[in-house]
Design a protein around this motif. Structure first.
Motif, mmCIF file in Angstrom:
data_model
loop_
_atom_site.group_PDB
_atom_site.id
_atom_site.type_symbol
_atom_site.label_atom_id
_atom_site.label_comp_id
_atom_site.label_asym_id
_atom_site.label_seq_id
_atom_site.Cartn_x
_atom_site.Cartn_y
_atom_site.Cartn_z
ATOM 1 N N ALA A 81 -0.945 4.492 -0.675
ATOM 2 C CA ALA A 81 -2.175 4.919 0.310
ATOM 3 C C ALA A 81 -1.004 5.453 1.485
ATOM 4 N N MET A 92 -10.563 6.876 2.414
ATOM 5 C CA MET A 92 -9.989 5.725 1.604
ATOM 6 C C MET A 92 -11.143 4.748 1.399
ATOM 7 N N TYR A 130 -5.551 13.219 -6.264
ATOM 8 C CA TYR A 130 -6.171 12.788 -4.933
ATOM 9 C C TYR A 130 -7.451 13.407 -4.677
ATOM 10 N N VAL A 136 -7.602 1.958 -1.955
ATOM 11 C CA VAL A 136 -6.637 1.193 -1.182
ATOM 12 C C VAL A 136 -7.269 -0.236 -2.062
ATOM 13 N N LYS A 156 -7.416 -0.665 5.172
ATOM 14 C CA LYS A 156 -7.922 0.830 5.532
ATOM 15 C C LYS A 156 -7.741 1.145 6.839
ATOM 16 N N THR A 170 -13.462 5.607 5.757
ATOM 17 C CA THR A 170 -13.158 4.593 4.930
ATOM 18 C C THR A 170 -14.674 4.090 4.371
ATOM 19 N N GLN A 187 0.864 -1.162 -0.080
ATOM 20 C CA GLN A 187 -0.242 0.146 -0.101
ATOM 21 C C GLN A 187 0.840 1.088 0.166
#
Length: 510
Positions: free
Chosen positions: A203, A219, A501, A392, A227, A348, A200
Motif C-alpha cells: 500500500a 484503498m 493497480y 489494504v 487506510k 477508502t 502495509q
C-alpha cells in the motif's frame, strides 16, 4: 453633496471594480442603497450610522442615497461598510473628497467603529496591481495576505477613525510589508510522518506512486487496516508548493474566509476531509453567490473521502467533471464562475457493509445482495477516474507490535521529488504539471511501449474488460513508475505493476 469612494466586489474567483457614490441631500431622514446589493449590504446602513456616531463624527438627519456602480454586478457581503462610511463623511465635508479618490477601500464595521476582517483580500490585491489605483486600505487582519503582492501599497487599519486620519495625512504609516522568504520558510510543516505506519508495504508503494504522478487512489480494506492513517500522510510526501501554487491556494481560502488572522499564505498543501453527509454543493461549490466547495479548497492538495460508498450517489457523480478537467464550473441564472480543482483524490471503502468480506479471521455476515448494493454505490465512471486501486489487508499482530519503524516521509519525498523533476523537465514547454494530467497528445508521445508491453496491455483489455479511459490511466501510472525508477522507456515490468493497480476493482466490484 456627492462624494465617491472606490472598492471591489467579489463574485466567485472574479474581482470587479465598484464605485461607491454617496449623495447627502435635504429631505426626510432616510438611507437608500441601490446597485444590486444583497441583504448584508442593505443592512450596512444601520451599522454605518452607529459606527459614525460612536466614532465621534456627525450623522446629520438628511436623505442619503448610496449607489454601488456598476448596477448590474451583484454586491455581496459586509466589505462595503468602510467605503460607504468614508464616502458619507466626504459628502458631509468631514473628510477631503479629493484625497479619498486615491484609495481602494474595503472593510466591515462594528457598531463602535472598529474594523472587522473581510473575505478575498488577496484576490482584491491581485486585481488592482494592474490598475491605476495601487493604494489599498483594508482591515489590519487582512493586511498580510494582501501585502504578498509587492506592486501595491497596503495599509491595514483598525478603526474608522484611523482610516480617516490615514486619508487626511494626520498619520503616515509605512505600507505593510511581508518578508516572503520568512513565509516560504515555513513550507511543509506536518505533525504526522510515514514512519508511524507499520507494515502495509504494498500500500505504501502505491501511495508513493500516486504522490509521484498525482494519481487518484482508492484503498479497499477492513476497518482498522490503516487506510485513514496512510491517507493522512500523503501530504507529507508530495513536493512542496511553489509560490504560484501557494498564491492559487491562498486565493481560494481567502475567498472562503478560511485564512486565520494575520496569515499571509497557505504554505502546507491542503488536506480536506468532508463528512459523508455533505451535499453536492458543499463538495463542489454553490449557493446563490457561488462559493468554493471542498474540491476547490483542496486545490493543489489532497481530497480525502473516507467510506466512499456512504456518500450520496449524486454527490459522488458531481465529482466526475472536476476530476477530469481539474476545475469546477458553477452556473447561475445571472452568470457563470469557475473554481480551480486540481486535487489528488484519496478514497477508502470496506469490501462489504460490515467490512470483513474475505477476511481470513473474522466472519462476514453480509448477504450477497447487501454486498452488491454496497459496492454499486461507487459507479463505474467514477472508478475509471481513479488511477490506482489497492487492497489494504488487516494487519497481523507482529506487524503493529514490532519495534522497527517504517520509512520516514523525507526519504520517500526525495524519490517523489526526483520523479516530479523528471516530469517538469519533460513538460516544460506544455501547461502540464504531472503525469496524471497528460492528454492524448502527451500519452502518444511519452508513453510508447515495446512489443512485450503491448502484449501485456492487450491481454489486460481482453481479459479484464478495461475501458479506454482505464487504458490511458494505466499508461500514465506506468509512466510514473518508470520515472520513479529513473527509466526513459516504459518497460514490461512497469506496465505489469500499473495493470495490477487497475485490475483490483474488477474482482471487488464484479
Amino acid at each position: 453633496m456627492l462624494a465617491k469612494a472606490h472598492s471591489i466586489a467579489i463574485f466567485g474567483m472574479e474581482a470587479h471594480s465598484v464605485e461607491v457614490e454617496v449623495d447627502v441631500a435635504h429631505g426626510l431622514p432616510a438611507a437608500i442603497i441601490v446597485g444590486l446589493p444583497d441583504l448584508a449590504v442593505k443592512e450596512s446602513k444601520d451599522r454605518i450610522k452607529s459606527a459614525i456616531k460612536n466614532s465621534r463624527f456627525e450623522y446629520p438627519p438628511k436623505r442619503v442615497t448610496i449607489n454601488l456602480a456598476p448596477a448590474d454586478v451583484k454586491k455581496e457581503g459586509p466589505s462595503f461598510d468602510l467605503p460607504i462610511s468614508l464616502g458619507f463623511l466626504a459628502a458631509t465635508k468631514q473628510l477631503s473628497p479629493e484625497k479619498l479618490n486615491d484609495y481602494i477601500i474595503l472593510g466591515e464595521l462594528a457598531l463602535d467603529g472598529s474594523v472587522r476582517p473581510v473575505k478575498g483580500a488577496l484576490l482584491v490585491a491581485l486585481s488592482i496591481r494592474s490598475k491605476d489605483k495601487k493604494k489599498l486600505i483594508l482591515p489590519q487582519e487582512n493586511a498580510a495576505e494582501a501585502a504578498i503582492i509587492k506592486e501595491i501599497e497596503v495599509y491595514g487599519i483598525r478603526s474608522l477613525v484611523e482610516a480617516v486620519k490615514l486619508i487626511e495625512g494626520e498619520i503616515q504609516p509605512a505600507p505593510f510589508r511581508v518578508n516572503l522568504a520568512d513565509v516560504l520558510k515555513d513550507l511543509s510543516s506536518y505533525e504526522v510522518d510515514f514512519s508511524d505506519v507499520k507494515g502495509q508495504f504494498s500500500a505504501k508503494r502505491a501511495i508513493e506512486i500516486a504522490a509521484a504522478g498525482s494519481h487518484n487512489v482508492l484503498m479497499i480494506g477492513p476497518p482498522g487496516a490503516g487506510k485513514t492513517m496512510l491517507a493522512r500522510r500523503m501530504s507529507t510526501i508530495i513536493p512542496d508548493m511553489s509560490l504560484k501554487e501557494a498564491l492559487e491556494t491562498t486565493q481560494i481560502h481567502s475567498v472562503a474566509g478560511f485564512l486565520s488572522s494575520g496569515q499571509a499564505l497557505v504554505t502546507n498543501r491542503p488536506f480536506r476531509t468532508p463528512h459523508h453527509t455533505s451535499s453536492s454543493a458543499a463538495l463542489v461549490g454553490g449557493s446563490s453567490v457561488p462559493q468554493p466547495g471542498e474540491v476547490s479548497l483542496a486545490h493543489n492538495g489532497v481530497l480525502f473521502l473516507d467510506e466512499l460508498p456512504e456518500f450520496h450517489r449524486d454527490v459522488l457523480e458531481a465529482l466526475r467533471q472536476p476530476l477530469e478537467d481539474n476545475l469546477i464550473t458553477i452556473s447561475r441564472i445571472s452568470r457563470t464562475t469557475t473554481f480551480p480543482a486540481r486535487v489528488l483524490l484519496i478514497a477508502t471503502m470496506n469490501p462489504c457493509p460490515c467490512g470483513y468480506f474475505s477476511d481470513p479471521v473474522r466472519e462476514c455476515h453480509c448477504t450477497p445482495h447487501q454486498i452488491q448494493k454496497y459496492r454499486s454505490r461507487a459507479s463505474g465512471p467514477l472508478l475509471d477516474r481513479i488511477d490506482i486501486h489497492i487492497e489494504v489487508p488487516s494487519l497481523k499482530y507482529k506487524d503493529f507490535t514490532g519495534d522497527e519503524s517504517g520509512e520516514p516521509s523525507n526519504q520517500i519525498k526525495e524519490r517523489v521529488n526526483k520523479a516530479r523533476q523528471i516530469q517538469q523537465k519533460r513538460f516544460r514547454e506544455e501547461n502540464i504539471h504531472c503525469n496524471a494530467t497528460m492528454g492524448q497528445k502527451q500519452i502518444k508521445l511519452y508513453c510508447k511501449l515495446d512489443k512485450e508491453g503491448k502484449e501485456l496491455l492487450k491481454v489486460a483489455v481482453n481479459e479484464l474488460g478495461i475501458s479506454a479511459r482505464a487504458y490511458d490511466r494505466i499508461l500514465k501510472v506506468a509512466r510514473t513508475i518508470a520515472d520513479l525508477s529513473e527509466e526513459d522507456a516504459i518497460l514490461a515490468e512497469h506496465i505489469s505493476e500499473a495493470i495490477q493497480y487497475k485490475s483490483l476493482d474488477k474482482s471487488i466490484f464484479a
